[in-house]
Write an enzyme that holds these catalytic residues in place. Structure first.
Site, PDB file in Angstrom:
ATOM      1  N   HIS A  98     100.969  98.030 -28.108  1.00 53.44           N
ATOM      2  CA  HIS A  98     100.146  96.426 -28.705  1.00 53.44           C
ATOM      3  C   HIS A  98     100.729  95.501 -29.616  1.00 53.44           C
ATOM      4  O   HIS A  98     101.609  95.556 -30.699  1.00 53.44           O
ATOM      5  CB  HIS A  98      99.144  97.325 -29.980  1.00 53.44           C
ATOM      6  CG  HIS A  98      98.182  97.191 -30.932  1.00 53.44           C
ATOM      7  ND1 HIS A  98      97.198  96.472 -29.597  1.00 53.44           N
ATOM      8  CD2 HIS A  98      97.791  96.515 -32.031  1.00 53.44           C
ATOM      9  CE1 HIS A  98      96.113  96.177 -30.420  1.00 53.44           C
ATOM     10  NE2 HIS A  98      96.486  96.094 -31.994  1.00 53.44           N
ATOM     11  N   ASN A 138      99.649 106.345 -31.815  1.00 53.67           N
ATOM     12  CA  ASN A 138     100.223 105.685 -32.557  1.00 53.67           C
ATOM     13  C   ASN A 138     101.096 103.890 -32.928  1.00 53.67           C
ATOM     14  O   ASN A 138     100.050 103.499 -31.360  1.00 53.67           O
ATOM     15  CB  ASN A 138     101.791 105.923 -31.089  1.00 53.67           C
ATOM     16  CG  ASN A 138     103.175 104.804 -32.015  1.00 53.67           C
ATOM     17  OD1 ASN A 138     103.469 104.310 -32.139  1.00 53.67           O
ATOM     18  ND2 ASN A 138     104.558 106.190 -31.953  1.00 53.67           N
ATOM     19  N   LYS A 140     102.390 101.473 -32.640  1.00 58.63           N
ATOM     20  CA  LYS A 140     103.217 100.347 -31.924  1.00 58.63           C
ATOM     21  C   LYS A 140     103.091 100.815 -30.515  1.00 58.63           C
ATOM     22  O   LYS A 140     103.572  99.910 -29.194  1.00 58.63           O
ATOM     23  CB  LYS A 140     104.344 100.815 -32.227  1.00 58.63           C
ATOM     24  CG  LYS A 140     104.730 100.130 -33.450  1.00 58.63           C
ATOM     25  CD  LYS A 140     107.311 100.376 -33.940  1.00 58.63           C
ATOM     26  CE  LYS A 140     106.945  99.453 -34.857  1.00 58.63           C
ATOM     27  NZ  LYS A 140     108.433 100.068 -34.926  1.00 58.63           N
ATOM     28  N   GLU A 141     102.675 101.172 -29.657  1.00 50.82           N
ATOM     29  CA  GLU A 141     102.065 101.785 -28.535  1.00 50.82           C
ATOM     30  C   GLU A 141     100.749 101.732 -28.090  1.00 50.82           C
ATOM     31  O   GLU A 141     100.314 100.156 -27.974  1.00 50.82           O
ATOM     32  CB  GLU A 141     102.608 103.097 -28.508  1.00 50.82           C
ATOM     33  CG  GLU A 141     103.905 103.703 -28.382  1.00 50.82           C
ATOM     34  CD  GLU A 141     103.876 104.612 -28.379  1.00 50.82           C
ATOM     35  OE1 GLU A 141     103.935 105.235 -26.857  1.00 50.82           O
ATOM     36  OE2 GLU A 141     104.698 105.748 -29.075  1.00 50.82           O
ATOM     37  N   MET A 142      99.089 102.819 -28.337  1.00 56.57           N
ATOM     38  CA  MET A 142      97.874 102.076 -27.535  1.00 56.57           C
ATOM     39  C   MET A 142      97.429 101.669 -28.962  1.00 56.57           C
ATOM     40  O   MET A 142      96.271 101.206 -29.101  1.00 56.57           O
ATOM     41  CB  MET A 142      97.452 102.882 -27.120  1.00 56.57           C
ATOM     42  CG  MET A 142      98.072 103.348 -25.378  1.00 56.57           C
ATOM     43  SD  MET A 142      98.266 104.688 -24.818  1.00 56.57           S
ATOM     44  CE  MET A 142      96.716 104.112 -23.919  1.00 56.57           C
TER      45      MET A 142
END
Length: 346
Positions: A98, A138, A140-142
């Site tokens: 993201h 997360n 930092k992810e989705m």
């Protein structure tokens, strides 16, 4: 058989390892049935009694695996970091999430992941059902939330119907947990047999002479002490740098989960299935060369300075672990959003 740290040899591996260590010049082929005792044959599906794999659940999971609307931005799907067109990886040292945030660890392949005894490099998820929840939440992810995931799915009639078919006994089947279960059910079908499996099943022509030599070198060197079982790895934890440390390792590994000093630099041993196609290697994607990775592992884990010829043979064998036939997955035609579907969020 799982071990957090320390040198490990499964009792099944010991006879072959001892034999080849004491007979380095042995030239005959290894009988497939002997090899099968170390590795076994992969199942068609990695079943989980607590999440039965059904056609309806797998079909829903296939859609959700490719569904970017599970992410806050509606731009990132499971397939973004675990591309099924690229042997289940994104081909990056560490993944992009993201707002172009860079993750701390290399994304392992999703292929055959359900065969492994735990998930993530640090083993913080017990199975693919639990793992599937992590990236969606997360930041930092989705970077999504459970509420946003459910809201988007419930706003799309086709998904509502698919959830009803996948979870017929539930009155309100569209849930974050069921979305993860469906994705996991799909991942449990992403099992890739290889030429090596055909060899273990008795087809001596499945491996080339050089690959057979590589298999013997793989055993003789001691690689099977960690890379055994159906996943050819993925069945235990091990300290990285067991004999010699590497200067570039900063990640504390499983210690970040347990806070146990004994778990510093301990990671899940990765599966070697499809390893020839899943560069870069190591938890931070440190090297793009499989030859370099093999040489590094021989030195830091086994205390051996492998020759170029030994490395070449082992790498040749590792090539036989690639999916054959190649994995074939039909891309879903994702259903359109409705006026009630929450819009993409930056």
């Amino acid at each position: 058989m799982h071990k957090v740290s320390g040198f490990f040899l499964c009792f099944i591996c010991l006879p072959l390892l001892s034999f080849f260590s004491s007979n380095p010049g042995y030239s005959q082929e290894i009988a497939p049935d002997k090899v099968k005792t170390i590795f076994g044959i992969v199942p068609k599906v990695a079943e989980n009694p607590s999440n039965p794999v059904t056609p309806e659940k797998v079909n829903l999971g296939r859609y959700l695996f490719f569904e970017p609307r599970l992410s806050k931005s509606s731009k990132i799907s499971c397939n973004s970091c675990h591309s099924l067109a690229n042997s289940g990886v994104d081909g990056l040292p560490t993944s992009i999430g993201h707002k172009w945030q860079i993750g701390p660890r290399n994304a392992p392949t999703v292929l055959n992941a359900a065969l492994e005894f735990t998930q993530f490099w640090d083993g913080r998820a017990k199975d693919v059902e639990e793992q599937a929840m992590g990236p969606m939440l997360n930041p930092k992810e989705m970077a999504s939330t459970k509420e946003l995931v459910v809201q988007r799915l419930k706003s799309i009639p086709q998904y509502v119907e698919m959830f009803k078919k996948a979870f017929p006994d539930e009155t309100d089947p569209v849930s974050f947990e069921n979305a993860a279960k469906a994705i996991a059910a799909f991942e449990r079908t992403l099992i890739t047999p290889s030429r090596f499996d055909r060899y273990m099943d008795g087809d001596l022509s499945a491996l080339s002479p050089e690959e057979k030599e590589g298999l013997k070198t793989f055993i003789q060197t001691g690689c099977i002490s960690c890379h055994n079982g159906t996943g050819i790895g993925g069945g235990m934890f091990q300290k990285f740098g067991l004999v010699h440390k590497v200067s570039w390792l900063q990640d504390l590994g499983r210690f970040e989960v347990t806070n146990n000093p004994a778990d510093k630099y301990v990671f899940k041993v990765p599966s070697l299935r499809n390893v020839a196609k899943t560069a870069p290697y190591f938890n931070n994607g440190h090297t793009w060369s499989l030859e370099e990775a093999v040489k590094t592992m021989g030195y830091v884990q086994l205390g051996k300075n492998l020759t170029d010829e030994e490395v070449k043979k082992i790498v040749s064998f590792l090539g036989s672990l690639s999916a054959e036939p190649p994995l074939q997955v039909t891309l879903p035609n994702l259903p359109p959003s409705t006026p009630q579907t929450p819009k993409p969020m930056p």
